[in-house]
Design an enzyme around this catalytic site. Structure first.
Site: not given
Length: 230
Positions: A165-167, A171
């Site tokens: 959900t936070d690509l 990251n």
């Protein structure tokens, strides 16, 4: 994974990777006292990089972001030990490793209950000799082959239905052997179907565009097609 259960806390740990006392392993001061701190990084809080007897590790305390984070910085509603964010991320990392995705090994997770809420911590592998994409792209452009490797890891992640959900490009790491890694699976989960996968790709593309404007990285829109090319 071994499981230690106390009155107000649960600890899950891999005894092959953590031979130190797991009850002390989530305390940065423990590592400082033993001169085992390798460094730190600032995000929502401080991530400490420490050297365990077996492996270099990243120690992260779970913190909220956004407006709510200003009011309740690190407490979450408790609805069961196995529903805590630390345990969920530990399990997700194991799922991804079994599927052959390049992600950090989970070393230990902890949840500490206080009334109706809990706080949590995670100790995971620090990928050796790796930099995030932002740092790398500030110095030089990436090759088509490297973008394809990044895309391959994302597709492997999607093949086991993990929704990151936070690509974003903070990251995604690349090590000194040109191996691509995906990190930070807090709040990520297994989701059936394919409709959500496009959202992961779009979020990643937005992060490239954001850092192009903000950090003047070496990146062009055309580069993204290599990530998505199968």
């Amino acid at each position: 994974m071994k499981h230690l259960q106390f009155e107000n806390q649960s600890i899950w740990y891999d005894e092959t990777l953590l031979v130190e006392d797991p009850k002390q392993g989530f305390d940065a001061k423990f590592w400082q006292r033993n001169d085992k701190v390798l460094g730190s990084a600032q995000g929502r809080g401080t991530t400490w990089f420490v050297q365990t007897d077996k492996i270099a590790a990243a120690l992260r305390h779970y913190r909220r972001g956004g407006l709510l984070g200003k009011l309740v910085s690190d407490s979450y509603w408790f609805s069961g030990w196995e529903k805590t964010r630390s345990y969920q991320e530990l399990q997700l990392l194991n799922t991804l490793i079994e599927a052959g995705v390049n992600v950090p090994k989970p070393i230990a997770a902890r949840a500490v209950k206080s009334g109706l809420t809990y706080r949590a911590d995670l100790l995971s592998e620090k990928i050796p000799n790796a930099k995030d994409l932002v740092t790398i792209l500030q110095e030089k452009p990436l090759s088509k082959e490297m973008y394809q490797k990044i895309g391959d890891e994302i597709r492997k992640m999607h093949a086991v239905q993990v929704n990151h959900t936070d690509l974003n490009i903070h990251n995604i790491l690349i090590d000194d052997k040109d191996k691509a890694w995906i990190i930070d699976f807090d709040k990520c989960f297994v989701q059936q179907g394919d409709h959500w996968k496009k959202g992961n790709w779009n979020r990643l593309k937005r992060s490239f565009k954001k850092e192009l404007e903000k950090k003047k990285i070496y990146w062009e829109l055309d580069d993204f097609k290599y990530i998505q090319a199968e």
